[in-house]
Structures are given as C-alpha cells and as structure tokens.
Design an enzyme around this catalytic site. Structure first.
Site, PDB file in Angstrom:
ATOM      1  N   SER A  49      -2.163   7.590  -8.736  1.00  0.00           N
ATOM      2  CA  SER A  49      -3.014   8.288  -7.779  1.00  0.00           C
ATOM      3  C   SER A  49      -4.013   9.227  -8.450  1.00  0.00           C
ATOM      4  CB  SER A  49      -2.154   9.085  -6.797  1.00  0.00           C
ATOM      5  OG  SER A  49      -1.415   8.222  -5.980  1.00  0.00           O
ATOM      6  N   TRP A  88       6.508  -2.435  -4.107  1.00  0.00           N
ATOM      7  CA  TRP A  88       5.843  -1.595  -5.101  1.00  0.00           C
ATOM      8  C   TRP A  88       5.850  -2.302  -6.445  1.00  0.00           C
ATOM      9  CZ3 TRP A  88       6.716   0.908  -9.718  1.00  0.00           C
ATOM     10  CH2 TRP A  88       5.872   1.981 -10.032  1.00  0.00           C
ATOM     11  N   GLN A 146      -3.245   3.288  -3.329  1.00  0.00           N
ATOM     12  CA  GLN A 146      -2.330   2.633  -4.248  1.00  0.00           C
ATOM     13  C   GLN A 146      -1.967   1.261  -3.679  1.00  0.00           C
ATOM     14  OE1 GLN A 146      -0.605   4.483  -7.441  1.00  0.00           O
ATOM     15  NE2 GLN A 146      -2.806   4.507  -7.076  1.00  0.00           N
ATOM     16  N   ARG A 164       0.769  14.099 -13.178  1.00  0.00           N
ATOM     17  CA  ARG A 164      -0.009  13.056 -12.502  1.00  0.00           C
ATOM     18  C   ARG A 164      -0.743  13.556 -11.260  1.00  0.00           C
ATOM     19  NH1 ARG A 164       5.441  11.518 -12.048  1.00  0.00           N
ATOM     20  NH2 ARG A 164       6.353  11.692  -9.970  1.00  0.00           N
ATOM     21  N   GLU A 203       4.112  16.111  -6.053  1.00  0.00           N
ATOM     22  CA  GLU A 203       3.169  15.008  -6.165  1.00  0.00           C
ATOM     23  C   GLU A 203       1.917  15.277  -5.322  1.00  0.00           C
ATOM     24  OE1 GLU A 203       5.233  10.983  -7.415  1.00  0.00           O
ATOM     25  OE2 GLU A 203       5.499  11.354  -5.268  1.00  0.00           O
ATOM     26  N   MET A 208       0.851  -1.191   0.000  1.00  0.00           N
ATOM     27  CA  MET A 208       0.000   0.000   0.000  1.00  0.00           C
ATOM     28  C   MET A 208       0.879   1.230   0.000  1.00  0.00           C
ATOM     29  SD  MET A 208      -2.300   1.553   3.138  1.00  0.00           S
ATOM     30  CE  MET A 208      -3.867   0.743   2.911  1.00  0.00           C
ATOM     31  N   ASN A 209       0.502   2.257  -0.833  1.00  0.00           N
ATOM     32  CA  ASN A 209       1.035   3.596  -0.598  1.00  0.00           C
ATOM     33  C   ASN A 209      -0.092   4.621  -0.679  1.00  0.00           C
ATOM     34  OD1 ASN A 209       2.059   2.799  -3.531  1.00  0.00           O
ATOM     35  ND2 ASN A 209       2.098   5.031  -3.586  1.00  0.00           N
ATOM     36  N   ASP A 210      -0.003   5.660  -1.457  1.00  0.00           N
ATOM     37  CA  ASP A 210      -0.842   6.857  -1.332  1.00  0.00           C
ATOM     38  C   ASP A 210      -2.335   6.597  -1.130  1.00  0.00           C
ATOM     39  OD1 ASP A 210       1.610   7.658  -2.276  1.00  0.00           O
ATOM     40  OD2 ASP A 210       0.856   8.644  -4.063  1.00  0.00           O
TER      41      ASP A 210
END
Length: 491
Positions: free
Chosen positions: A99, A63, A55, A162, A217, A37-39
């Site tokens: 994202s 990742w 994410q 992005r 970002e 998991m990220n963002d």
C-alpha cells in the site's frame, strides 16, 4: 520486465472474466473485475478525474503478490477500470507492491508505495524486507518505476515499515509510515523537497502493545476543521465491551502535528466504523475542499463467499468527513444521489409484537427512515432487510431498548457470515435517523447524519429481496420510509 508482468496480469484477468459469477456482484461499489482486492491506495484527483488504486491479486481471488489495480471516475459514481498500474517485478518489490499513496507534481502523477520481499518462506512475517518506492506517470495510465527512495527503517529493530502516506506541508513533502518496533507500534515521519530524497524526521507517536496493538497500518494524517487527524488501522487491539470485535480495527485520534514531526493527541482513540467489514481507510482532498474517504469493505480471516465466483473484495462508498468536537462524522458523498431511480414513499403503521412486510423490495436500494424511541415500548424494533420469502434469510437493523443500542445483526444474512455489531444511543435521544445503502452483498448504515456508521458484507440469495418492519414485546413506531431503487452500474 515490468511491462511483461503487467501484460501477463491483464491476460489472466481477460481469461477469468467469462467464468466470473455475479450472484453477489456489487452494483455500485468498486470491486475488482476478477481476483482479489484489499486496501484502497493512491487516492488522488488528476486532470479533472478521481483516481483510486487498490491492492490487487489478478491471478486468484485469494491474497497473493500484490499489484496495484486502478480505476477512475469523473463524478464519484461511474467508475472505469484502467490497466493495472504496478506489478511486483524488481528485486526490491518482487513479492508485492504494498500500500501507499499518490500525489501530483507539475502535471505528473506519482505513486509512493512499499516494496515487499519475503526473506524466508512466504507469509513468514518475522523475515521480511520492506522499502519505500516511487513510480510516475505523465498520462495517468502507464507508470515508470524509479526504484527505492527509502531503503531502510531508521532503527534496525524495526522490520515492519510500510504504507507511506505523502502530502504537501508548506514547501516540503511529508510522509507518514506505519511501523512496528519489537511488539510496539510506531508512526514515523519523513520529509523531502523532491519526492526522491527523504530525511527521517521523527517518531511522531509511540504506542505500546497492551493498549495500542502491535502495528499501525495504513496511516493517514490530515487537517480537518482546525484539528489534525491521525487515521490508522491498528492490529492487535483486544476486544473491550462493545469495541474492537473485528480482527483488526480502523481508528482515529485528533491532535496536533507540530513542525518537528511529533503528533500530540488531544482526544481518545475512536473506532471509525462500527460494522464487521471496514479497514485500511484512506482519504483525499477534493478540489472543492471536501475530505473524502474510502475503506476496504471486508475484513481479514472472514468468510468471503464471492471467492467461489472468482472475485473477492470491494471498497466502501465514498464518504465526506467532518469534525464535531473530538469525533468525526461520515456522510455519503453527495454525488451518490445520482444513483437514485424510482422512489417509494411508505407510511408504516404502528407495529405491535409482530413483523409487517413492506411494499418495497430490491437488492440495490437506498432507504431513509426514523425510529421513534419516545413513542415505542418494544424491547426491539426496526427493519428486517434482504428477507427471503420464508424469512430464513434476513439482515436485522433495530433499536435494543434495554441496551440502548442500535444493532446490526447478520446472524441470518446469507452464506458464510454471522455476528452482531452495535452503536450506543444516548438516554436523552428520542429518535434515530437512518440512511441505509443496500447492494447485492453489502449494507452501509449512516446513523443520525453520519454520527455513527456500520458497514458489513452480507451474502443473501439473489431472490431474498423483501423488507419488513418488526417489533418484539411491545409497539414499534416508525417515521415515514423513503426508498429509492439504485442504478446497477455493473462496476
């Protein structure tokens, strides 16, 4: 093809779940069932429930090609994992559904996200294609992709392009995008009347590499207490003094977004959180008018011991934002008091050049305490948390009288992690009020009712549960300590 790939991802999760380890598994923070998991993405309130997307790489705890994981809650405390919403399945997003954000129109939930394609070898950031895409759902669970809605950046020199954040402004939809032109960051603004057709409005703000990093970002733009807030995650800021020591930062500036799409800053850049693990924060406007925030509670290129247990990554607790002058204040969402179970109240005697174990233990705790600066003479005094019996493992939170800073020290916090972070304490201040949330592998510290926060991952052994009050070279004076055991929701 999208449905087939979603089924494949769900099967991978089901296969790995029996192998998942739980030594560091968080009890009341949102984390993936397995995998990476990220963002946080697509924070939205839909049909009476909060939805959080994120994410997600379901196939491994590293990742990889990004999917959109999905969970919902009716109360910000109890979360239900839902089927993965998006998988990379089409030529425009074959290497990742990056994202983005979510909005509701006429009882339909829309996701706006970045489709990512490697034009060279994977991880070659100099040869990529990024486009903005749209998907929708009438039930909040199954999503239909509608393809590309912005197929190219406004200038050919822009490659990184992005993380769309979409909101309603007047009768139109507005979109903020993070971009990189050469080595300089940009904030781009688009607008639309229908979510499908977008016009480029302006470069809202232009940065320069030396002072602003090289990429912004996960931008978020919103009005808060009479000011516009530009919340973002700059990459490439250089450490300066006590600031910017994480690989990447989470920052904000206050100002005014005008009708032509230009953002005019009125205040300096500020770090949002001062811990080791806080990135890609995003917000939503709750039905009651509160501005709520989540962030990824990890940091790039840092040790992640839970990867050995087939999962990795978590989101911070939800926080309520408010503004005071040119600063933001973050408080734990008020609903989180529902986590409290048994309560412990302790009076801590004055501690003089010693460490005193306290009669409270646990991996899942909320603690409230004040440090009395006026009555103390110690060079350092504070709490040692998640202590092992031999004291070899401990996470320190203390006031440094010489530096006039509150310090979070995880040099001995368990597997993998290290480092020290701190926030300033003014010369006039005589007390520090602390509210601390401990989970199995995290600590979140709210300082003086959220004037500062420090969020970090820690990885102590499961039996490192002790808490001590300590003072170094002098006396430490503490207010009464209130502690609550917190419910293990096994999210």
């Amino acid at each position: 093809m999208h449905a087939v790939l979603l089924d494949k991802a769900h099967h991978a999760i089901k296969e790995k779940l029996p192998e998942r380890g739980n030594d560091h598994r968080l009890g009341f923070h949102l984390s993936p069932p397995v995998g990476w998991m990220n963002d946080p993405n697509g924070l939205v309130y839909f049909r009476g429930e909060y939805h959080v997307f994120y994410q997600h790489h379901p196939y491994s705890p590293q990742w990889g090609p990004m999917h959109w994981g999905h969970a919902k809650s009716h109360d910000l405390v109890h979360w239900e994992h839902l089927p993965i919403a998006l998988a990379p399945s089409d030529p425009y997003d074959r290497d990742g559904c990056f994202s983005g954000s979510a909005v509701v129109v006429d009882d339909t939930l829309y996701l706006i996200y970045t489709g990512h394609v490697w034009l060279g070898s994977p991880r070659d950031d100099n040869h990529i294609q990024q486009v903005q895409c749209l998907a929708s759902s009438t039930d909040g669970i199954t999503f239909t992709k509608h393809g590309v809605i912005i197929d190219a950046p406004p200038e050919p020199e822009i490659m990184h392009f992005r993380d769309p954040k979409v909101w309603k402004r007047g009768e139109q939809w507005w979109m903020a995008l993070g971009a990189r032109k050469g080595d300089d960051p940009q904030l781009l603004i688009y607008r639309s009347v229908d979510l499908y057709h977008w016009e480029y409005l302006s470069c809202a703000l232009q940065g320069v590499r030396e002072s602003d990093g090289y990429m912004w970002e996960c931008p978020d733009l919103f009005e808060l207490d009479g000011s516009d807030v530009f919340l973002y995650s700059p990459q490439g800021l250089k450490p300066s003094g006590y600031a910017n020591w994480n690989k990447f930062q989470n920052s904000y500036r206050l100002g005014k977004l005008d009708d032509s799409g230009h953002f005019n800053p009125s205040a300096a850049l500020h770090e949002l959180d001062h811990g080791h693990d806080f990135y890609a924060a995003q917000t939503l406007l709750a039905p009651d008018g509160r501005r709520l925030l989540w962030a990824w509670m990890d940091m790039w290129d840092c040790p992640m011991p839970s990867q050995a247990q087939h999962w990795c990554g978590a989101l911070s607790l939800p926080r309520e934002l408010s503004r005071e002058g040119d600063r933001l204040r973050m408080r734990p969402a008020r609903e989180l008091t529902a986590l409290r179970k048994s309560q412990h109240g302790l009076q801590i005697p004055v501690v003089e050049s010693a460490s005193r174990p306290l009669d409270v233990r646990g991996a899942l705790l909320e603690i409230e305490i004040e440090l009395d600066l006026a009555g103390s003479t110690a060079e350092h005094f504070g709490l040692a948390l998640r202590c092992s019996e031999d004291q070899h493992e401990r996470t320190l939170l203390y006031f440094d009288a010489m530096a006039r800073r509150l310090v979070l020290d995880r040099q001995h916090s368990g597997a993998g992690v290290s480092g020290v972070r701190s926030v300033p304490i003014s010369p006039e201040q005589t007390r520090i009020a602390l509210r601390i949330f401990l989970d199995r592998s995290s600590i979140e510290v709210f300082v003086d009712d959220g004037a500062y926060t420090m969020t970090s991952r820690i990885y102590p052994r499961p039996d490192s549960l002790g808490i001590s009050a300590f003072a170094v070279n002098g006396t430490g004076v503490f207010g009464d300590l209130e502690a609550w055991e917190l419910t293990d929701l096994k999210i």
